[in-house]
Design an enzyme around this catalytic site. Structure first.
Site, PDB file in Angstrom:
ATOM      1  N   HIS A   1       0.835  -1.212   0.000  1.00 46.27           N
ATOM      2  CA  HIS A   1       0.000   0.000   0.000  1.00 46.27           C
ATOM      3  C   HIS A   1       0.866   1.257   0.000  1.00 46.27           C
ATOM      4  CE1 HIS A   1      -3.697  -2.273   0.851  1.00 46.27           C
ATOM      5  NE2 HIS A   1      -4.331  -1.170   0.514  1.00 46.27           N
TER       6      HIS A   1
ATOM      7  N   LYS B   1      -9.854  -7.605   8.295  1.00 47.00           N
ATOM      8  CA  LYS B   1     -10.516  -7.928   9.560  1.00 47.00           C
ATOM      9  C   LYS B   1     -10.378  -6.753  10.505  1.00 47.00           C
ATOM     10  CE  LYS B   1      -6.603 -10.268  11.802  1.00 47.00           C
ATOM     11  NZ  LYS B   1      -6.268  -9.593  13.058  1.00 47.00           N
TER      12      LYS B   1
END
Lengths: 185, 279
Positions: free
Chosen positions: A40, A105
């Site tokens: 990222h 999550k």
């Protein structure tokens, strides 16, 4: 929990994203991409410089995962989600570049939710720690960028009926608030 | 003196790394089944069923139950009458290296926390050595995932905060964790000692058999009360709502300074892994 899981296939349209509500179970079939913190960071640097990403993010889904190595004859090793809040600094820019879905999550931050509302994107969760089970829905995995990052490289996954749950939707509905309210005593 | 060759330690650690990551303990599995039966949230129940199924698949396929195969935390109880031919730490790290490579386990360790280059073989482990009487060597490998470790905390409280302060801290720590530590979790609580001893106690508490009762009735009662309070938060499996956030609360206490009241919380995800062997 709705009884039937909703089936979706990327690239996702605004209409599909709007049809998903916090708490829905979904089954994803098609191609999705993997990235964790390190990937990222590199991709957001490319966006900042106005350069092209390793894949076209329009309508796509990123799965926050760093799998174990594949055993011989298997497309991938165990492949459950990693914790999503670590992507809070990056995801708004990815959504701005066209990303429509994320799978991880744990709860995502306010800055991501704002981007999700503005650009129509959805945050789904896979079951953390159910990595051997989830791997069964991954049929093909190819590293497409940042091979030097090992488990953190960007992979293109072909998935069939990949199980996920809508945790935070494009209207700001949030299972981490809604679900907890319902069961606290 | 009894001689143990370092190569035997390497062989044992290699095997323990794989077994810990493939086979979930029966104690954890039984607790998951018990809580699944009583979970009120349909979504939570479905999640618990999938977690149980995942453990079965991992065992059958000899695959890692979680892709985060963890920091190889290794506890050694070294009998004082044992002589090791070779270097104990090197032998353990070589076992980790071989276990994580041969076992198709993920390499998750960076050699420096700021420069963050992966060591490529999951070494070094975090190795705790305790000298004990006897001529045996006991090794426990407890691979520890990052998600639950990141939700852990040590707090230097005031003695005046007492048991109510401890309860508030532990329960609040769980509430704030939400879905991040992959609930249902095991809650390890350390109380007493010094700053560093307290953190170690919480880690050690995670090794206790799930479902076992604390030998001290005062702490057994406190564990029960904390478990109920934590599950009453409603955070539930994966943080999405339900009655099962924790499978157990384990407390380890230690004498402490008259001025101090350290409390620590170390959470462990449902992949609560540890395997041991005695040489």
């Amino acid at each position: 929990m709705s009884e039937e899981a909703k089936k979706i296939t990327p690239p996702l349209t605004d209409e599909v994203v709007e049809s998903l509500n916090a708490g829905d179970r979904v089954l994803i079939t098609g191609d999705i991409y993997t990235a964790r913190d390190a990937a990222h960071k590199r991709m957001v640097e490319l966006i900042d410089k106005g350069e092209e990403l390793p894949f076209d993010p329009q309508g796509q889904i990123i799965y926050f995962v760093g799998p174990t190595p594949a055993k011989p004859g298997k497309p991938i090793g165990s492949a459950g989600p990693t914790t999503s809040y670590r992507m809070n600094p990056y995801s708004p820019k990815m959504i701005g570049a066209g990303l429509k879905g994320m799978i991880g999550k744990g709860e995502m931050g306010e800055e991501v939710v704002e981007a999700m509302k503005q650009h129509k994107a959805v945050y789904m969760v896979a079951i953390g720690g159910a990595a051997a089970l989830i791997a069964r829905s991954i049929k093909k995995a190819d590293v497409i960028a940042y091979e030097d990052l090992g488990a953190e490289a960007v992979r293109k996954l072909h998935v069939e009926n990949f199980p996920a749950i809508v945790a935070q939707d494009c209207r700001g509905e949030n299972m981490y608030v809604k679900g907890v309210e319902e069961y606290k005593r | 003196m009894r001689n143990i060759d370092a190569s035997e330690i390497t062989k044992t650690v290699r095997k323990l790394c794989m077994e810990a990551n493939y086979y979930l303990g029966d104690d954890v599995l039984n607790a998951l089944k018990k809580f699944e039966a009583q979970e009120e949230s349909p979504l939570g129940k479905n999640i618990l069923q999938q977690i149980i199924k995942n453990a079965e698949i991992a065992k059958d396929e000899e695959a890692a139950m979680c892709q985060d195969t963890g920091f190889a935390v290794t506890f050694v109880e070294l009998g004082q009458d044992v002589n090791i031919d070779g270097n104990l730490y090197d032998a353990i790290n070589e076992g980790i290296r071989e276990g994580y490579s041969d076992g198709y386990l993920r390499k998750s360790i960076v050699e420096d926390p700021l420069r963050r280059k992966n060591t490529g073989d999951n070494t070094p482990g975090v190795i705790h050595v305790d000298i004990v009487p006897g001529d045996k060597l006991k090794i426990t490998v407890a691979p520890k995932g990052g998600g639950s470790e990141n939700m852990s905390e040590v707090r230097m409280m005031k003695p005046a905060d007492g048991v109510e302060g401890l309860k508030d801290f532990v329960v609040e720590r769980c509430r704030k964790s939400g879905g991040n530590p992959c609930p249902p979790v095991i809650v390890g609580v350390g109380v007493g000692g010094t700053f560093e001893k307290c953190a170690f106690l919480a880690k050690k508490a995670l090794l206790r058999e799930v479902g076992s009762e604390h030998p001290d009735p005062f702490y057994a009662e406190l564990e029960k009360e904390l478990l109920e309070k934590i599950n009453n938060l409603g955070v539930g499996p994966q943080g999405l709502g339900g009655r099962t956030f924790a499978l157990a609360v384990h407390i380890e206490a230690h004498p402490c300074h008259i001025a101090s009241f350290p409390v620590s919380v170390n959470l462990n995800c449902h992949a609560a892994r540890h395997k041991e062997a005695v040489i």
